[in-house]
Design a protein around this motif. Sequence first.
Motif, PDB file in Angstrom:
ATOM      1  N   TYR A 139      30.701 -26.790 -27.894  1.00 55.82           N
ATOM      2  CA  TYR A 139      30.954 -26.436 -26.442  1.00 55.82           C
ATOM      3  C   TYR A 139      29.233 -26.653 -26.119  1.00 55.82           C
ATOM      4  CZ  TYR A 139      30.389 -22.787 -22.664  1.00 55.82           C
ATOM      5  OH  TYR A 139      30.150 -22.832 -21.504  1.00 55.82           O
ATOM      6  N   ALA A 140      27.917 -25.976 -26.443  1.00 55.82           N
ATOM      7  CA  ALA A 140      27.016 -26.375 -25.921  1.00 55.82           C
ATOM      8  C   ALA A 140      26.829 -28.036 -25.504  1.00 55.82           C
ATOM      9  CB  ALA A 140      25.674 -25.786 -26.840  1.00 55.82           C
ATOM     10  N   LEU A 141      27.258 -28.706 -26.400  1.00 54.68           N
ATOM     11  CA  LEU A 141      27.190 -30.662 -26.356  1.00 54.68           C
ATOM     12  C   LEU A 141      28.020 -30.370 -24.519  1.00 54.68           C
ATOM     13  CD1 LEU A 141      27.024 -31.299 -29.142  1.00 54.68           C
ATOM     14  CD2 LEU A 141      24.944 -31.530 -27.832  1.00 54.68           C
ATOM     15  N   ALA A 142      29.163 -30.143 -25.302  1.00 61.22           N
ATOM     16  CA  ALA A 142      29.899 -30.180 -23.916  1.00 61.22           C
ATOM     17  C   ALA A 142      29.641 -29.828 -22.271  1.00 61.22           C
ATOM     18  CB  ALA A 142      31.110 -30.581 -23.673  1.00 61.22           C
ATOM     19  N   ALA A 143      29.095 -28.908 -22.808  1.00 60.91           N
ATOM     20  CA  ALA A 143      28.993 -27.579 -21.264  1.00 60.91           C
ATOM     21  C   ALA A 143      26.771 -27.816 -20.665  1.00 60.91           C
ATOM     22  CB  ALA A 143      29.138 -26.319 -21.656  1.00 60.91           C
ATOM     23  N   GLY A 144      26.787 -28.524 -22.061  1.00 62.06           N
ATOM     24  CA  GLY A 144      24.983 -28.781 -21.376  1.00 62.06           C
ATOM     25  C   GLY A 144      24.345 -30.263 -20.371  1.00 62.06           C
ATOM     26  N   ASN A 145      23.234 -30.437 -20.376  1.00 63.57           N
ATOM     27  CA  ASN A 145      22.589 -31.386 -20.281  1.00 63.57           C
ATOM     28  C   ASN A 145      21.912 -31.599 -22.075  1.00 63.57           C
ATOM     29  OD1 ASN A 145      22.987 -31.710 -17.284  1.00 63.57           O
ATOM     30  ND2 ASN A 145      22.252 -29.659 -17.293  1.00 63.57           N
ATOM     31  N   LEU A 146      21.147 -33.031 -22.039  1.00 61.18           N
ATOM     32  CA  LEU A 146      20.563 -33.669 -23.314  1.00 61.18           C
ATOM     33  C   LEU A 146      19.421 -32.720 -23.075  1.00 61.18           C
ATOM     34  CD1 LEU A 146      21.391 -37.315 -23.011  1.00 61.18           C
ATOM     35  CD2 LEU A 146      22.227 -35.877 -24.993  1.00 61.18           C
ATOM     36  N   GLU A 147      18.651 -32.077 -22.052  1.00 58.88           N
ATOM     37  CA  GLU A 147      17.733 -31.803 -22.303  1.00 58.88           C
ATOM     38  C   GLU A 147      17.590 -29.879 -22.798  1.00 58.88           C
ATOM     39  OE1 GLU A 147      18.418 -33.060 -19.102  1.00 58.88           O
ATOM     40  OE2 GLU A 147      17.612 -34.928 -19.599  1.00 58.88           O
ATOM     41  N   ASP A 148      18.953 -29.755 -22.888  1.00 58.33           N
ATOM     42  CA  ASP A 148      19.015 -27.957 -23.323  1.00 58.33           C
ATOM     43  C   ASP A 148      19.131 -27.733 -24.309  1.00 58.33           C
ATOM     44  OD1 ASP A 148      19.756 -27.767 -20.415  1.00 58.33           O
ATOM     45  OD2 ASP A 148      22.080 -27.997 -20.869  1.00 58.33           O
ATOM     46  N   PHE A 149      18.414 -26.953 -25.164  1.00 57.36           N
ATOM     47  CA  PHE A 149      18.483 -26.612 -26.384  1.00 57.36           C
ATOM     48  C   PHE A 149      20.175 -25.755 -26.939  1.00 57.36           C
ATOM     49  CE2 PHE A 149      14.597 -26.394 -24.586  1.00 57.36           C
ATOM     50  CZ  PHE A 149      13.623 -27.373 -26.019  1.00 57.36           C
ATOM     51  N   ALA A 150      19.891 -25.591 -28.252  1.00 57.44           N
ATOM     52  CA  ALA A 150      21.055 -24.759 -29.042  1.00 57.44           C
ATOM     53  C   ALA A 150      19.941 -23.533 -29.904  1.00 57.44           C
ATOM     54  CB  ALA A 150      22.154 -25.754 -29.685  1.00 57.44           C
ATOM     55  N   TRP A 151      20.208 -22.807 -30.516  1.00 54.07           N
ATOM     56  CA  TRP A 151      19.709 -21.383 -30.977  1.00 54.07           C
ATOM     57  C   TRP A 151      20.958 -20.708 -32.008  1.00 54.07           C
ATOM     58  CZ3 TRP A 151      16.223 -16.844 -28.910  1.00 54.07           C
ATOM     59  CH2 TRP A 151      15.822 -16.394 -30.289  1.00 54.07           C
ATOM     60  N   ILE A 152      21.051 -22.009 -33.103  1.00 58.17           N
ATOM     61  CA  ILE A 152      21.901 -20.866 -34.110  1.00 58.17           C
ATOM     62  C   ILE A 152      21.288 -19.646 -34.492  1.00 58.17           C
ATOM     63  CG2 ILE A 152      23.189 -21.079 -36.054  1.00 58.17           C
ATOM     64  CD1 ILE A 152      23.837 -23.759 -35.154  1.00 58.17           C
ATOM     65  N   ILE A 153      21.696 -18.213 -34.556  1.00 56.37           N
ATOM     66  CA  ILE A 153      21.265 -16.780 -34.776  1.00 56.37           C
ATOM     67  C   ILE A 153      22.160 -16.721 -35.551  1.00 56.37           C
ATOM     68  CG2 ILE A 153      19.182 -16.965 -33.401  1.00 56.37           C
ATOM     69  CD1 ILE A 153      20.950 -15.138 -32.176  1.00 56.37           C
ATOM     70  N   ASN A 154      22.136 -16.054 -36.541  1.00 55.43           N
ATOM     71  CA  ASN A 154      23.028 -14.893 -37.966  1.00 55.43           C
ATOM     72  C   ASN A 154      23.379 -13.568 -36.790  1.00 55.43           C
ATOM     73  OD1 ASN A 154      23.241 -16.889 -39.801  1.00 55.43           O
ATOM     74  ND2 ASN A 154      21.093 -15.696 -40.752  1.00 55.43           N
ATOM     75  N   ASN A 155      24.358 -13.129 -37.305  1.00 53.84           N
ATOM     76  CA  ASN A 155      25.138 -11.953 -35.846  1.00 53.84           C
ATOM     77  C   ASN A 155      24.460 -10.823 -36.282  1.00 53.84           C
ATOM     78  OD1 ASN A 155      26.385 -11.722 -39.101  1.00 53.84           O
ATOM     79  ND2 ASN A 155      28.281 -10.701 -37.556  1.00 53.84           N
ATOM     80  N   ASP A 156      23.529 -10.524 -38.138  1.00 49.19           N
ATOM     81  CA  ASP A 156      23.314  -9.934 -37.867  1.00 49.19           C
ATOM     82  C   ASP A 156      21.683  -9.569 -38.005  1.00 49.19           C
ATOM     83  OD1 ASP A 156      22.331 -11.441 -40.150  1.00 49.19           O
ATOM     84  OD2 ASP A 156      22.654 -10.048 -41.529  1.00 49.19           O
ATOM     85  N   THR A 157      21.432 -10.781 -36.980  1.00 53.44           N
ATOM     86  CA  THR A 157      19.521 -10.384 -36.712  1.00 53.44           C
ATOM     87  C   THR A 157      18.902  -9.530 -35.161  1.00 53.44           C
ATOM     88  OG1 THR A 157      19.515 -13.160 -37.314  1.00 53.44           O
ATOM     89  CG2 THR A 157      18.273 -12.113 -35.778  1.00 53.44           C
ATOM     90  N   ILE A 158      18.313  -8.940 -35.290  1.00 51.96           N
ATOM     91  CA  ILE A 158      17.993  -8.569 -34.283  1.00 51.96           C
ATOM     92  C   ILE A 158      16.692  -9.131 -34.284  1.00 51.96           C
ATOM     93  CG2 ILE A 158      16.942  -6.339 -33.406  1.00 51.96           C
ATOM     94  CD1 ILE A 158      19.808  -6.557 -34.731  1.00 51.96           C
ATOM     95  N   LEU A 159      16.905  -9.952 -32.737  1.00 51.19           N
ATOM     96  CA  LEU A 159      15.430 -10.558 -32.205  1.00 51.19           C
ATOM     97  C   LEU A 159      14.693  -9.461 -31.631  1.00 51.19           C
ATOM     98  CD1 LEU A 159      17.954 -13.603 -30.218  1.00 51.19           C
ATOM     99  CD2 LEU A 159      16.821 -13.510 -32.024  1.00 51.19           C
ATOM    100  N   ASP A 160      13.418  -9.934 -31.371  1.00 49.75           N
ATOM    101  CA  ASP A 160      11.792  -9.553 -30.501  1.00 49.75           C
ATOM    102  C   ASP A 160      12.231  -9.894 -29.462  1.00 49.75           C
ATOM    103  OD1 ASP A 160       9.234 -10.017 -29.881  1.00 49.75           O
ATOM    104  OD2 ASP A 160       9.644  -8.877 -31.365  1.00 49.75           O
ATOM    105  N   PRO A 161      12.285  -9.269 -28.452  1.00 52.01           N
ATOM    106  CA  PRO A 161      12.191  -8.947 -27.084  1.00 52.01           C
ATOM    107  C   PRO A 161      11.561 -10.481 -26.497  1.00 52.01           C
ATOM    108  CG  PRO A 161      11.547  -7.384 -27.127  1.00 52.01           C
ATOM    109  CD  PRO A 161      11.618  -8.301 -28.349  1.00 52.01           C
TER     110      PRO A 161
END
Length: 141
Positions: free
Chosen positions: A102-124
């Motif tokens: 999806y990200a490759l189809a929707a975005g640009n070559l300059e964009d990033f993908a960040w895969i995180i686990n669903n049990d991750t709590i991110l620091d702001p």
Amino acid sequence: MAVSSRPKVYIIILSWNNAADTIECLDSIFKLESDDFQVVVCDNASTDDSVGQITDWLTAHQHSLTTLPEAALGQAATTEVVLVQNDRNYGYAGGNNRGLTYALAAGNLEDFAWIINNDTILDPGALEELRQAAEARPEIS
């Protein structure tokens, strides 16, 4: 979400039969000190009501949502969250690969993908720290 000249980040989360963890993860994502990202939740054919619970939570918290069947991964959405409903459980790598597709189809070559686990709590500040590291060392991104 604000329009930015910075590369967009596609935050990809794999979900399977565990709406509670996914919702807690989503809650932490929406507290990030950044707004130039799109969340891609890939549901790996959950057999419980995970999709319904996640959708209800997003709606209740007024987050825009596009739901895509796996066959429509080439369609870009402008909503905060894209919920990809995989046809079957592809396992960890296969499920995340649908989000990357999806990200490759929707975005640009300059964009990033960040895969995180669903049990991750991110620091702001986590996303901004990653962006600063990528901007400081463009050869690694």
